[in-house]
Design an enzyme around this catalytic site. Structure first.
Site, short mmCIF file in Angstrom:
data_model
loop_
_atom_site.label_atom_id
_atom_site.label_comp_id
_atom_site.label_asym_id
_atom_site.label_seq_id
_atom_site.Cartn_x
_atom_site.Cartn_y
_atom_site.Cartn_z
N LYS A 13 51.25 26.05 44.53
CA LYS A 13 51.18 24.70 45.11
C LYS A 13 52.56 24.08 45.00
O LYS A 13 52.99 23.64 43.93
CB LYS A 13 50.13 23.84 44.42
N LYS A 54 42.49 23.02 44.84
CA LYS A 54 43.75 23.00 44.07
C LYS A 54 43.44 23.02 42.59
O LYS A 54 42.44 22.45 42.13
CB LYS A 54 44.58 21.78 44.45
N GLU A 95 55.25 23.32 53.56
CA GLU A 95 55.76 22.34 52.60
C GLU A 95 57.28 22.44 52.58
O GLU A 95 57.83 23.52 52.35
CB GLU A 95 55.19 22.71 51.22
N GLU A 135 47.80 30.90 46.35
CA GLU A 135 49.21 30.63 46.67
C GLU A 135 49.73 29.60 45.67
O GLU A 135 48.94 28.88 45.06
CB GLU A 135 49.32 30.03 48.08
P1 ATP Z 1 48.51 16.13 45.57
O1 ATP Z 1 48.57 14.66 45.29
O2 ATP Z 1 47.87 16.92 44.50
O3 ATP Z 1 49.77 16.70 46.10
P2 ATP Z 1 47.50 15.60 48.00
O4 ATP Z 1 46.53 14.48 47.94
O5 ATP Z 1 48.89 15.32 48.42
O6 ATP Z 1 47.49 16.32 46.65
P3 ATP Z 1 45.75 17.66 48.63
O7 ATP Z 1 44.89 17.83 49.80
O8 ATP Z 1 45.04 17.28 47.41
O9 ATP Z 1 46.89 16.66 48.97
O10 ATP Z 1 46.55 18.99 48.34
C1 ATP Z 1 47.10 19.61 49.43
C2 ATP Z 1 48.57 19.33 49.47
O11 ATP Z 1 49.27 20.27 48.69
C3 ATP Z 1 49.05 19.54 50.87
O12 ATP Z 1 49.04 18.32 51.57
C4 ATP Z 1 50.41 20.11 50.73
O13 ATP Z 1 51.36 19.08 50.89
C5 ATP Z 1 50.50 20.63 49.31
N1 ATP Z 1 50.66 22.08 49.20
C6 ATP Z 1 51.57 22.69 48.41
N2 ATP Z 1 51.46 24.02 48.46
C7 ATP Z 1 50.45 24.30 49.31
C8 ATP Z 1 49.87 25.52 49.77
N3 ATP Z 1 50.28 26.71 49.37
N4 ATP Z 1 48.84 25.40 50.65
C9 ATP Z 1 48.41 24.20 51.08
N5 ATP Z 1 48.92 23.01 50.67
C10 ATP Z 1 49.94 23.06 49.79
#
Ligand code: ATP
Length: 598
Positions: A251, A441, A317, A249
């Site tokens: 991000k 990711k 999101e 998917e």
């Molecule tokens: P980053 O700083 O890279 O945004 P993060 O620390 O906020 O990462 P991670 O667990 O690393 O959080 O990445 C997941 C985050 O990505 C989720 O908290 C969500 O907000 C975002 N996100 C965006 N698109 C998606 C998706 N398709 N599926 C899941 N999470 C997504």
């Protein structure tokens, strides 16, 4: 339990410098509590009346609390202010007031925890015309009925200044300690907390039914589930090797929202959405930190209200878009929708759509134990054939098993302005509160930059020289976190320096960071900071500001706290949606360091 005894426990917790000791005092307190009062004690000790996500507010400013004390102790408000200035704390001011000792001896009523709790609840619940006056009166009466130690702690609660230095997680440790004499039951307790983040409710269940009681904790609408998070891998090939067949998917770079909907006939709750008329049913929106954001997003409430479900919990999101063109806006713009005032206008100017990527609960049944494939199928049904209802959109998805295809998709999403891709295992459950390889990711195709940005904590800043002397800031120091097991410090989270950043910011960003840092200024280095003395900044700040930093690589460092430093770091954004507990950890940094070396 009498409140006075409870206050003695709070005093012991406040005075201990060691976290281990704090946990054992909490265990003692919980051991002495009855099942009927333990939840109230947990909330009160955390400085609240209800779990954080219910956002029960007192709406009593510090100024009003001066009046409360003046009335309670029959002194001039100016005297209270003076005492406050001396101690910097409402609680501390109690001991400074001359008439106090006399007044309290004669009037203290030896109230129970339940009585004090109820009276505080009544103050918080009072609203409407004349409520400020009534709140002040009721608070003053309550303070008058308390001994000085109890008053000291109660006064700090309405202004959110109780701060005994522990979090929900320490409460879980304390509960484990109460039962087992150590932290061994924490995993089972944490499992329950992950799916149902009501810390007081968990304490009550544990007190009543032990481990069997918490094993029965289930997902419930209106109680947030701790979010699942993603791991990192260095490139497409590594992802395919690890996940084999998986869903890809985009991000999306917005705000994580967990949407709870209850349209069942017995839903008694109702919330007001003044932008789109009254919502008859119940919708609540929680952030990744379990904060309640419902009132900030009336447009999401209205969209969720249209879903054809009885009950549901959706994960997604929220991304702001330009109303005329429909074009998605960057995170820095979306985040401005998080506000208390001017919600209505901002929502019109900058509407949100939510890309929904998971379904955790539907029509009375938990889905979190189901494999992702199945959750997705149900989600597709809920969002309808074309995957869209007004304001809610199903995340695009493709099943992939080849690095080449993953690379094409990554490029496609990056070109569309997204942050990268999320790769998700199809066969696994939704692991609340966990960061693991169920989700991976991937953000960059090139090896020139690090595979991911780092969310750092701002630790302090250095005065400006040359061109930037006008901003009063020339560089700032950032760090990553580590779990502080040190028994000598009270804080659960330590911060160690990883970079001094002095270039790459726009004038506006310099001004902004200075403005924010000055709000968090402290006199001395916070005890949980690990910083070489040669790096000591001119101004220290409390560990509350999280910034997203992009660097070219991670290098070994003889001077930074964990032996690692960021090379060519630059500021990408202010991560207002994250608190320090969610900043990048030392362990993650070490993993990224290994990843870049392949
Ligand atoms: P980053 O700083 O890279 O945004 P993060 O620390 O906020 O990462 P991670 O667990 O690393 O959080 O990445 C997941 C985050 O990505 C989720 O908290 C969500 O907000 C975002 N996100 C965006 N698109 C998606 C998706 N398709 N599926 C899941 N999470 C997504």
């Amino acid at each position: 339990m009498k409140f006075k005894r409870f206050a003695e426990y709070l005093e012991r917790i406040e005075q201990t410098p060691s976290r281990l000791k704090m946990t054992s005092v909490l265990a003692e307190l919980f051991g002495e509590a009855t099942a009927d009062e333990i939840d109230q004690m947990v909330y009160l000790a955390l400085g609240r009346l209800r779990p954080k996500y219910e956002s029960v507010e007192f709406n009593l400013a510090e100024k009003m609390m001066f009046r409360v004390m003046a009335e309670a102790y029959q002194v001039e408000p100016a005297k209270v202010k003076q005492a406050f200035k001396k101690t910097g704390d409402l609680g501390g001011a109690v001991e400074e007031l001359p008439h106090f000792a006399k007044a309290s001896r004669g009037t203290a009523k030896d109230l129970s925890v339940a009585e004090v709790y109820q009276r505080l609840m009544d103050v918080a619940a009072d609203e409407g015309v004349g409520s400020q006056e009534r709140k002040v009166n009721h608070m003053a009466n309550l303070i008058r009925d308390l001994d000085s130690l109890s008053a000291k702690y109660v006064l700090r609660i309405p202004v959110k200044k109780l701060r005994l230095g522990f979090s929900d997680m320490t409460v879980l440790d304390g509960l484990s300690w109460m039962e087992a004499g150590d932290k061994s039951l924490r995993p089972q307790l944490e499992r329950a907390f992950n799916v149902s983040a009501d810390i007081g409710g968990i304490a009550e269940r544990f007190k009543k039914g032990g481990l069997a009681g918490v094993a029965g904790v289930k997902v419930k609408v209106a109680v947030p589930i701790r979010t699942a998070q993603a791991e990192r891998l260095p490139n497409e090939k590594a992802v395919v090797e690890k996940l084999k067949v998986f869903a890809v998917e985009g991000k999306y770079d917005g705000l994580r929202v967990q949407i709870h909907v209850d349209k069942s006939p017995d839903s008694k709750r109702k919330i007001q959405s003044d932008l789109f008329g009254e919502s008859k049913k119940f919708v609540e929106i929680f952030s990744r930190n379990l904060d309640n954001m419902t009132h900030m997003f009336p447009d999401i409430v209205a969209a969720a209200d249209k879903l054809k479900v009885k009950t549901a919990i959706l994960d997604g999101e929220a991304v702001a878009f330009e109303p005329k063109t429909g074009k998605s806006l960057p995170f820095q713009e979306t985040v401005t929708r998080k506000r208390k005032h001017g919600v209505k206008n901002k929502a019109k100017e900058m509407p949100l759509k939510v890309i929904i990527y998971d379904l955790l609960y539907l029509n009375g049944t938990t889905l979190i134990e189901k494999p992702f494939k199945e959750r997705r199928k149900q989600l597709e049904k809920v969002l309808g054939r074309n995957g869209k209802t007004d304001g809610l959109e199903l995340a695009e998805q493709e099943i992939v098993s080849e690095p080449e295809r993953l690379n094409q998709l990554l490029k496609k999403y990056l070109k569309e302005g997204l942050e990268g891709v999320m790769c998700k295992k199809l066969t696994t459950a939704y692991q609340a509160g966990a960061r693991n390889f169920n989700w991976v990711k991937l953000k960059k195709t090139s090896q020139k930059e690090l595979a991911d940005t780092i969310d750092c904590v701002v630790m302090g800043y250095y005065a400006g020289r040359g061109k930037r002397s006008g901003f009063g800031i020339g560089a700032f120091l950032v760090g990553v976190t580590h779990k502080s097991e040190a028994r000598s410090t009270k804080s659960e989270i330590g911060v160690g320096s990883v970079a001094k950043i002095g270039t790459g910011l726009t004038d506006e960003q310099w001004r902004e960071i200075r403005r924010r840092a000055d709000k968090l200024k402290v006199k001395a280095k916070p005890e949980e900071y690990v910083v070489d003395k040669n790096l000591a900044p001119d101004v220290w700040v409390r560990p509350e500001m999280v910034v997203e930093i992009l660097a070219d690589e991670i290098t070994r460092s003889p001077i930074h706290a964990f032996g690692l430093a960021l090379r060519f770091p630059r500021l990408i954004s202010f991560r207002d949606d994250k608190d320090v507990g969610q900043a990048t950890t030392k362990r993650e940094l070490e993993r990224l360091f290994k990843l870049q070396r392949g």
